[in-house]
Design a protein around this motif. Structure first.
Motif, PDB file in Angstrom:
ATOM      1  N   UNK A 256      -8.965   2.010   5.005  1.00 53.08           N
ATOM      2  CA  UNK A 256      -9.131   2.400   3.607  1.00 53.08           C
ATOM      3  C   UNK A 256     -10.203   1.467   3.058  1.00 53.08           C
ATOM      4  N   UNK A 257     -11.321   2.049   2.656  1.00 52.43           N
ATOM      5  CA  UNK A 257     -12.533   1.291   2.341  1.00 52.43           C
ATOM      6  C   UNK A 257     -12.846   1.437   0.855  1.00 52.43           C
ATOM      7  N   UNK A 258     -13.178   0.338   0.200  1.00 50.58           N
ATOM      8  CA  UNK A 258     -13.544   0.372  -1.205  1.00 50.58           C
ATOM      9  C   UNK A 258     -14.245  -0.900  -1.601  1.00 50.58           C
ATOM     10  N   UNK A 259     -14.306  -1.158  -2.902  1.00 51.45           N
ATOM     11  CA  UNK A 259     -14.994  -2.363  -3.354  1.00 51.45           C
ATOM     12  C   UNK A 259     -14.317  -2.958  -4.578  1.00 51.45           C
ATOM     13  N   UNK A 260     -14.554  -4.249  -4.738  1.00 56.19           N
ATOM     14  CA  UNK A 260     -14.084  -4.996  -5.907  1.00 56.19           C
ATOM     15  C   UNK A 260     -15.314  -5.314  -6.747  1.00 56.19           C
ATOM     16  N   UNK A 261     -15.559  -4.570  -7.810  1.00 56.86           N
ATOM     17  CA  UNK A 261     -16.755  -4.816  -8.617  1.00 56.86           C
ATOM     18  C   UNK A 261     -16.571  -6.044  -9.501  1.00 56.86           C
TER      19      UNK A 261
ATOM     20  N   UNK B 259     -26.554  -0.869  -9.928  1.00 58.36           N
ATOM     21  CA  UNK B 259     -25.306  -1.260  -9.266  1.00 58.36           C
ATOM     22  C   UNK B 259     -25.136  -2.756  -9.473  1.00 58.36           C
ATOM     23  N   UNK B 260     -23.914  -3.151  -9.798  1.00 61.58           N
ATOM     24  CA  UNK B 260     -23.631  -4.562 -10.004  1.00 61.58           C
ATOM     25  C   UNK B 260     -23.093  -5.217  -8.757  1.00 61.58           C
ATOM     26  N   UNK B 261     -22.944  -6.536  -8.831  1.00 64.35           N
ATOM     27  CA  UNK B 261     -22.399  -7.290  -7.705  1.00 64.35           C
ATOM     28  C   UNK B 261     -20.963  -6.847  -7.421  1.00 64.35           C
ATOM     29  N   UNK B 262     -20.557  -6.972  -6.159  1.00 68.64           N
ATOM     30  CA  UNK B 262     -19.204  -6.585  -5.768  1.00 68.64           C
ATOM     31  C   UNK B 262     -18.836  -7.234  -4.453  1.00 68.64           C
ATOM     32  N   UNK B 263     -17.574  -7.108  -4.104  1.00 70.63           N
ATOM     33  CA  UNK B 263     -17.090  -7.488  -2.780  1.00 70.63           C
ATOM     34  C   UNK B 263     -16.591  -6.223  -2.097  1.00 70.63           C
ATOM     35  N   UNK B 264     -17.184  -5.882  -0.948  1.00 72.24           N
ATOM     36  CA  UNK B 264     -16.650  -4.787  -0.151  1.00 72.24           C
ATOM     37  C   UNK B 264     -15.295  -5.214   0.405  1.00 72.24           C
ATOM     38  N   UNK B 265     -14.316  -4.336   0.322  1.00 71.46           N
ATOM     39  CA  UNK B 265     -12.947  -4.689   0.704  1.00 71.46           C
ATOM     40  C   UNK B 265     -12.331  -3.516   1.441  1.00 71.46           C
ATOM     41  N   UNK B 266     -11.888  -3.762   2.668  1.00 70.37           N
ATOM     42  CA  UNK B 266     -11.303  -2.691   3.464  1.00 70.37           C
ATOM     43  C   UNK B 266     -10.016  -3.161   4.115  1.00 70.37           C
ATOM     44  N   UNK B 267      -9.046  -2.288   4.163  1.00 70.24           N
ATOM     45  CA  UNK B 267      -7.781  -2.538   4.844  1.00 70.24           C
ATOM     46  C   UNK B 267      -7.700  -1.595   6.029  1.00 70.24           C
ATOM     47  N   UNK B 268      -7.445  -2.161   7.212  1.00 66.41           N
ATOM     48  CA  UNK B 268      -7.358  -1.361   8.425  1.00 66.41           C
ATOM     49  C   UNK B 268      -6.066  -1.597   9.161  1.00 66.41           C
ATOM     50  N   UNK B 269      -5.711  -0.628   9.986  1.00 65.33           N
ATOM     51  CA  UNK B 269      -4.497  -0.742  10.798  1.00 65.33           C
ATOM     52  C   UNK B 269      -4.612   0.209  11.973  1.00 65.33           C
TER      53      UNK B 269
END
Length: 397
Positions: free
Chosen positions: A182-187, A244-254
């Motif tokens: 599940x892939x997303x970002x923390x803006x 686009x502003x700064x962010x952290x790419x954040x993904x949870x995998x299993x």
């Protein structure tokens, strides 16, 4: 030349060929550039940066660099309690201009930059259905909507589900790597950088792992030296880039067989909120509180699911007027961040082989064979390394 697929590899190849006086037409199955989510952050190290510099006009390469972040060039692996398991330098650049690298790119921004100067050469809504060899040595591509195109060479740059690969190498296997993300970002919002733990910014990428066969979390900061839209306007001539502003790419995998992980078909049917609920269930309550704080900052609307694939080595095939680059031939898991790097390297290697042939009169078939021999040698070694590391860190098959 015909390039099927207008992703990063296809666009790099188009620029490289055009800079050497070779006519190019790109055919992309998507209806428009933003037809589907294609991710956020990508990391380019030495192979990708050197390939990008080789293929792109110098001013566009500099704009690419101006729209990147340069986090510390280290990769960290931590356990779910945030104890450091491994910490090492990321691959550094060697000769890619002033890109001492590695760099963190916003993938949509990079595509926008690379599309500039090529928009009249990209044909959308073109789903390849077949191709045929002609008596004069050329190849004709046929698309589902009835369009056709002929050229001396057809290049499949159409990704993991490549139609070109299925036609050229029908027995070339691409396996499910057994991982779901599940892939997303923390803006970043006003003052929100301070809400994110400092350790996230100490590396270009951090993996927090529960161990082989268990869930994991991936984090990669993207902090621009200048906002992309401003950098684009400052370019000569100006290039329109989305803000686009700064962010952290954040993904949870299993692993796909994790008890809390639905099937991929079910994942694709979930709402954004449903994907977030899956990620929270997968990680569980015994992970460090920082992890749960980070997931609380996720932009829920940015979430989408991914299924990870990996290609098996392919025996040498007869070279001809059809070839492949990138994920179309050597799909790999993202644990080493080398997928985009290798696709862009392919574009550079093929550009070099074809431009040399055009200059010297070498037969096209021989130039393609030279490229394919080099590409399969370096690329499938990286696929194997990615698979081995994925098994060790996150339980990839």
């Amino acid at each position: 030349m015909i390039i099927v697929g207008a992703g990063l590899g296809g666009l790099a190849l188009a620029h490289g060929l055009r800079s050497n006086g070779i006519d190019v037409a790109l055919y992309e199955r998507d209806a428009h550039p933003d037809a589907r989510p294609q991710g956020y952050r990508i990391q380019l190290d030495e192979p990708g940066l050197a390939g990008l510099e080789h293929c792109l006009p110098p001013t566009l390469f500099q704009l690419c660099l101006a729209t990147t972040g340069t986090p510390p060039a280290r990769v960290s692996v931590r356990d779910r309690h945030l104890r450091v398991l491994a910490d090492k330098a990321a691959l550094s650049g060697s000769g890619a201009g002033n890109a001492a690298g590695p760099r963190a790119f916003n993938r949509p921004t990079l595509r926008q930059v690379m599309l500039s100067g090529l928009r009249d050469h990209v044909h959308y809504g073109a789903r390849l259905s077949a191709y045929q060899y002609e008596a004069d040595g050329t190849v004709t591509a046929r698309f589902a909507d009835g369009r056709t195109a002929s050229a001396d060479l057809l290049v499949g740059a159409d990704g993991v589900n490549s139609a070109v690969r299925r036609l050229l190498l029908p027995d070339a296997p691409v396996h499910d790597a057994g991982l779901r993300l599940v892939y997303g970002k923390i803006p970043f919002k006003r003052n929100s950088r301070s809400d994110i733990p400092d350790w996230v910014f100490e590396n270009i990428f951090t993996v927090v792992t529960g161990g082989p066969g268990h869930p994991h979390l991936g984090l990669g900061p993207v902090e621009f030296s200048d906002r992309p839209d401003r950098a684009g306007l400052a370019h000569t001539p100006p290039v329109a880039l989305s803000p686009v502003g700064d962010y952290v790419a954040c993904m949870v995998g299993a692993p796909a067989d994790h008890p809390s992980m639905p099937s991929f078909e079910q994942l694709r049917g979930l709402t954004h909120a449903g994907l977030r609920d899956v990620a929270l269930r997968v990680l569980g309550a015994d992970w460090h509180e920082d992890v749960h704080r980070l997931l609380g900052l996720w932009d829920t609307d940015s979430l989408f699911p991914l299924r990870i694939s990996t290609a098996a080595p392919v025996p040498a095939w007869d070279s001809g007027p059809v070839t492949l680059i990138g994920d179309a031939i050597h799909a790999m898991s993202p644990v080493l961040a080398m997928g985009a790097n290798t696709a862009i390297r392919d574009a550079s290697e093929l550009t070099r082989a074809l431009s040399t042939a055009a200059r010297t009169g070498e037969p096209l078939k021989d130039a393609v064979r030279t490229y394919e021999s080099r590409m399969t040698d370096y690329a499938f070694s990286i696929v194997a390394d990615s698979q081995r590391t994925g098994r060790q860190r996150v339980g990839q098959r």
